[in-house]
Design a protein around this motif. Structure first.
Motif, PDB file in Angstrom:
ATOM      1  N   TYR A  12       0.767  -1.333  -0.012  1.00 49.66           N
ATOM      2  CA  TYR A  12       0.052  -0.061   0.145  1.00 49.66           C
ATOM      3  C   TYR A  12       0.824   1.311  -0.044  1.00 49.66           C
ATOM      4  O   TYR A  12       0.645   2.296  -0.648  1.00 49.66           O
ATOM      5  N   LEU A  13       2.025   1.421   0.760  1.00 47.24           N
ATOM      6  CA  LEU A  13       2.697   2.415   0.717  1.00 47.24           C
ATOM      7  C   LEU A  13       3.409   2.674  -0.457  1.00 47.24           C
ATOM      8  O   LEU A  13       3.778   3.773  -0.696  1.00 47.24           O
ATOM      9  N   VAL A  14       3.952   1.401  -1.143  1.00 47.04           N
ATOM     10  CA  VAL A  14       4.364   1.591  -2.410  1.00 47.04           C
ATOM     11  C   VAL A  14       3.347   2.155  -3.535  1.00 47.04           C
ATOM     12  O   VAL A  14       3.877   2.952  -4.335  1.00 47.04           O
ATOM     13  N   GLY A  15       2.343   1.775  -3.270  1.00 44.82           N
ATOM     14  CA  GLY A  15       1.334   2.283  -4.277  1.00 44.82           C
ATOM     15  C   GLY A  15       0.986   3.537  -3.988  1.00 44.82           C
ATOM     16  O   GLY A  15       0.574   4.455  -5.068  1.00 44.82           O
ATOM     17  N   LEU A  16       1.114   4.166  -2.879  1.00 46.54           N
ATOM     18  CA  LEU A  16       1.028   5.605  -2.621  1.00 46.54           C
ATOM     19  C   LEU A  16       2.232   6.518  -3.160  1.00 46.54           C
ATOM     20  O   LEU A  16       1.813   7.484  -3.611  1.00 46.54           O
ATOM     21  N   VAL A  17       3.274   5.870  -3.036  1.00 44.47           N
ATOM     22  CA  VAL A  17       4.401   6.742  -3.794  1.00 44.47           C
ATOM     23  C   VAL A  17       4.330   6.865  -5.399  1.00 44.47           C
ATOM     24  O   VAL A  17       4.708   7.609  -5.881  1.00 44.47           O
ATOM     25  N   LEU A  18       3.965   5.574  -5.988  1.00 42.91           N
ATOM     26  CA  LEU A  18       3.841   5.713  -7.231  1.00 42.91           C
ATOM     27  C   LEU A  18       2.849   6.308  -8.012  1.00 42.91           C
ATOM     28  O   LEU A  18       1.839   6.523  -7.180  1.00 42.91           O
ATOM     29  N   PRO A  19       2.957   6.912  -9.150  1.00 44.27           N
ATOM     30  CA  PRO A  19       1.841   7.870  -9.626  1.00 44.27           C
ATOM     31  C   PRO A  19       0.624   6.774 -10.085  1.00 44.27           C
ATOM     32  O   PRO A  19       0.843   5.942 -10.383  1.00 44.27           O
ATOM     33  N   GLY A  20      -0.450   7.577  -9.879  1.00 49.11           N
ATOM     34  CA  GLY A  20      -1.606   6.753 -10.386  1.00 49.11           C
ATOM     35  C   GLY A  20      -2.302   6.391  -9.195  1.00 49.11           C
ATOM     36  O   GLY A  20      -1.949   6.420  -8.019  1.00 49.11           O
ATOM     37  N   GLU A  21      -3.508   5.655  -9.180  1.00 44.69           N
ATOM     38  CA  GLU A  21      -4.363   5.170  -8.223  1.00 44.69           C
ATOM     39  C   GLU A  21      -4.062   3.695  -8.060  1.00 44.69           C
ATOM     40  O   GLU A  21      -3.667   2.808  -8.732  1.00 44.69           O
ATOM     41  N   PRO A  22      -3.671   3.319  -6.445  1.00 46.00           N
ATOM     42  CA  PRO A  22      -3.404   1.889  -6.339  1.00 46.00           C
ATOM     43  C   PRO A  22      -4.469   1.079  -6.506  1.00 46.00           C
ATOM     44  O   PRO A  22      -5.725   1.252  -6.123  1.00 46.00           O
ATOM     45  N   HIS A  23      -4.292  -0.056  -7.248  1.00 42.33           N
ATOM     46  CA  HIS A  23      -5.106  -1.044  -7.472  1.00 42.33           C
ATOM     47  C   HIS A  23      -5.364  -2.129  -6.226  1.00 42.33           C
ATOM     48  O   HIS A  23      -4.295  -2.334  -5.465  1.00 42.33           O
ATOM     49  N   PRO A  24      -6.429  -2.597  -5.934  1.00 44.07           N
ATOM     50  CA  PRO A  24      -6.703  -3.232  -4.815  1.00 44.07           C
ATOM     51  C   PRO A  24      -5.775  -4.565  -4.879  1.00 44.07           C
ATOM     52  O   PRO A  24      -5.576  -5.104  -3.844  1.00 44.07           O
ATOM     53  N   ALA A  25      -5.607  -4.932  -6.029  1.00 47.24           N
ATOM     54  CA  ALA A  25      -4.878  -6.366  -6.213  1.00 47.24           C
ATOM     55  C   ALA A  25      -3.357  -6.222  -5.510  1.00 47.24           C
ATOM     56  O   ALA A  25      -2.504  -7.000  -5.171  1.00 47.24           O
ATOM     57  N   ALA A  26      -2.761  -4.769  -5.601  1.00 42.63           N
ATOM     58  CA  ALA A  26      -1.509  -4.622  -5.027  1.00 42.63           C
ATOM     59  C   ALA A  26      -1.514  -4.815  -3.627  1.00 42.63           C
ATOM     60  O   ALA A  26      -0.349  -4.863  -3.092  1.00 42.63           O
ATOM     61  N   VAL A  27      -2.463  -4.671  -3.151  1.00 42.84           N
ATOM     62  CA  VAL A  27      -2.680  -5.061  -1.288  1.00 42.84           C
ATOM     63  C   VAL A  27      -2.706  -6.323  -1.268  1.00 42.84           C
ATOM     64  O   VAL A  27      -2.298  -7.325  -0.486  1.00 42.84           O
ATOM     65  N   LEU A  28      -3.969  -7.130  -1.965  1.00 38.44           N
ATOM     66  CA  LEU A  28      -4.512  -8.446  -1.750  1.00 38.44           C
ATOM     67  C   LEU A  28      -3.341  -9.602  -2.245  1.00 38.44           C
ATOM     68  O   LEU A  28      -3.336 -10.235  -1.487  1.00 38.44           O
ATOM     69  N   VAL A  29      -2.906  -9.161  -3.120  1.00 37.76           N
ATOM     70  CA  VAL A  29      -1.986 -10.426  -3.872  1.00 37.76           C
ATOM     71  C   VAL A  29      -0.658 -10.609  -2.895  1.00 37.76           C
ATOM     72  O   VAL A  29      -0.397 -11.728  -2.664  1.00 37.76           O
ATOM     73  N   PRO A  30      -0.064  -9.621  -2.431  1.00 36.38           N
ATOM     74  CA  PRO A  30       1.086  -9.720  -1.448  1.00 36.38           C
ATOM     75  C   PRO A  30       0.812 -10.392  -0.179  1.00 36.38           C
ATOM     76  O   PRO A  30       1.445 -11.480   0.449  1.00 36.38           O
ATOM     77  N   SER A  31      -0.229 -10.070   0.381  1.00 41.44           N
ATOM     78  CA  SER A  31      -0.934 -10.693   1.605  1.00 41.44           C
ATOM     79  C   SER A  31      -1.259 -12.100   1.370  1.00 41.44           C
ATOM     80  O   SER A  31      -0.782 -12.828   2.153  1.00 41.44           O
ATOM     81  N   LEU A  32      -1.989 -12.485   0.216  1.00 38.70           N
ATOM     82  CA  LEU A  32      -2.129 -13.673   0.090  1.00 38.70           C
ATOM     83  C   LEU A  32      -1.096 -14.678  -0.082  1.00 38.70           C
ATOM     84  O   LEU A  32      -0.950 -15.848   0.193  1.00 38.70           O
ATOM     85  N   LEU A  33      -0.035 -14.079  -0.952  1.00 39.28           N
ATOM     86  CA  LEU A  33       1.148 -15.198  -0.977  1.00 39.28           C
ATOM     87  C   LEU A  33       1.904 -15.133   0.115  1.00 39.28           C
ATOM     88  O   LEU A  33       2.514 -16.268   0.334  1.00 39.28           O
ATOM     89  N   ALA A  34       2.220 -14.066   1.116  1.00 44.34           N
ATOM     90  CA  ALA A  34       2.805 -14.350   2.228  1.00 44.34           C
ATOM     91  C   ALA A  34       1.984 -15.291   2.945  1.00 44.34           C
ATOM     92  O   ALA A  34       2.778 -16.055   3.810  1.00 44.34           O
ATOM     93  N   ALA A  35       0.816 -15.333   3.136  1.00 41.51           N
ATOM     94  CA  ALA A  35      -0.179 -16.275   4.071  1.00 41.51           C
ATOM     95  C   ALA A  35       0.310 -17.624   3.408  1.00 41.51           C
ATOM     96  O   ALA A  35       0.462 -18.472   4.197  1.00 41.51           O
TER      97      ALA A  35
END
Length: 130
Positions: A12-35
């Motif tokens: 989420y923090l990386v999504g805030l730094v990059l230009p454009g709107e953060p995509h929900p998958a940018a938060v969901l996919v890393p969480s699921l992969l880590a789990a």
């Protein structure tokens, strides 16, 4: 769970730094992969108890009922664990059952501890050694 939350916050923090709107998958996919990684690679283990004694699974410690002197519930860090005291002075900390914070809470901890103590009293050697 902690790794999934940390990955979600980082994404989420990386999504805030990059230009454009953060995509929900940018938060969901890393969480699921880590789990998934924690579930597959994480520590697995338990305790096998039978008429011969107590064993760790995967193998790591064995205590026959004749060697057990006492079984106690002790506080270690933020968990309550079962500790088996042996006649040699060694202690064997069981991986399960344990009672801890959040998702580590075992609603049947006291019942399982009582069962372990009862099995020990049933199968131990009551003779006095000199």
């Amino acid at each position: 769970m902690y790794a999934g939350v940390a990955c979600a916050v980082a994404a989420y923090l990386v999504g805030l730094v990059l230009p454009g709107e953060p995509h929900p998958a940018a938060v969901l996919v890393p969480s699921l992969l880590a789990a998934l990684v924690v579930a597959v690679v994480g520590r697995r283990g338990g305790t096998e108890v039978d008429e011969y004694g107590i064993r760790h699974t995967p193998p790591g410690g064995v205590a026959s009922w004749k060697r057990v002197v006492d079984i106690r519930a002790e506080r270690r860090r933020r968990r309550t664990v079962v500790v088996v005291y042996l006649d040699s002075g060694e202690t064997l900390r069981l991986r399960a059952p344990y009672d801890g914070d959040w998702l580590g809470r075992d609603p049947f901890f006291e019942r399982r501890l009582f069962m372990l103590v009862h099995l020990w009293e049933t199968h131990r050697d009551w003779s006095i050694h000199s």
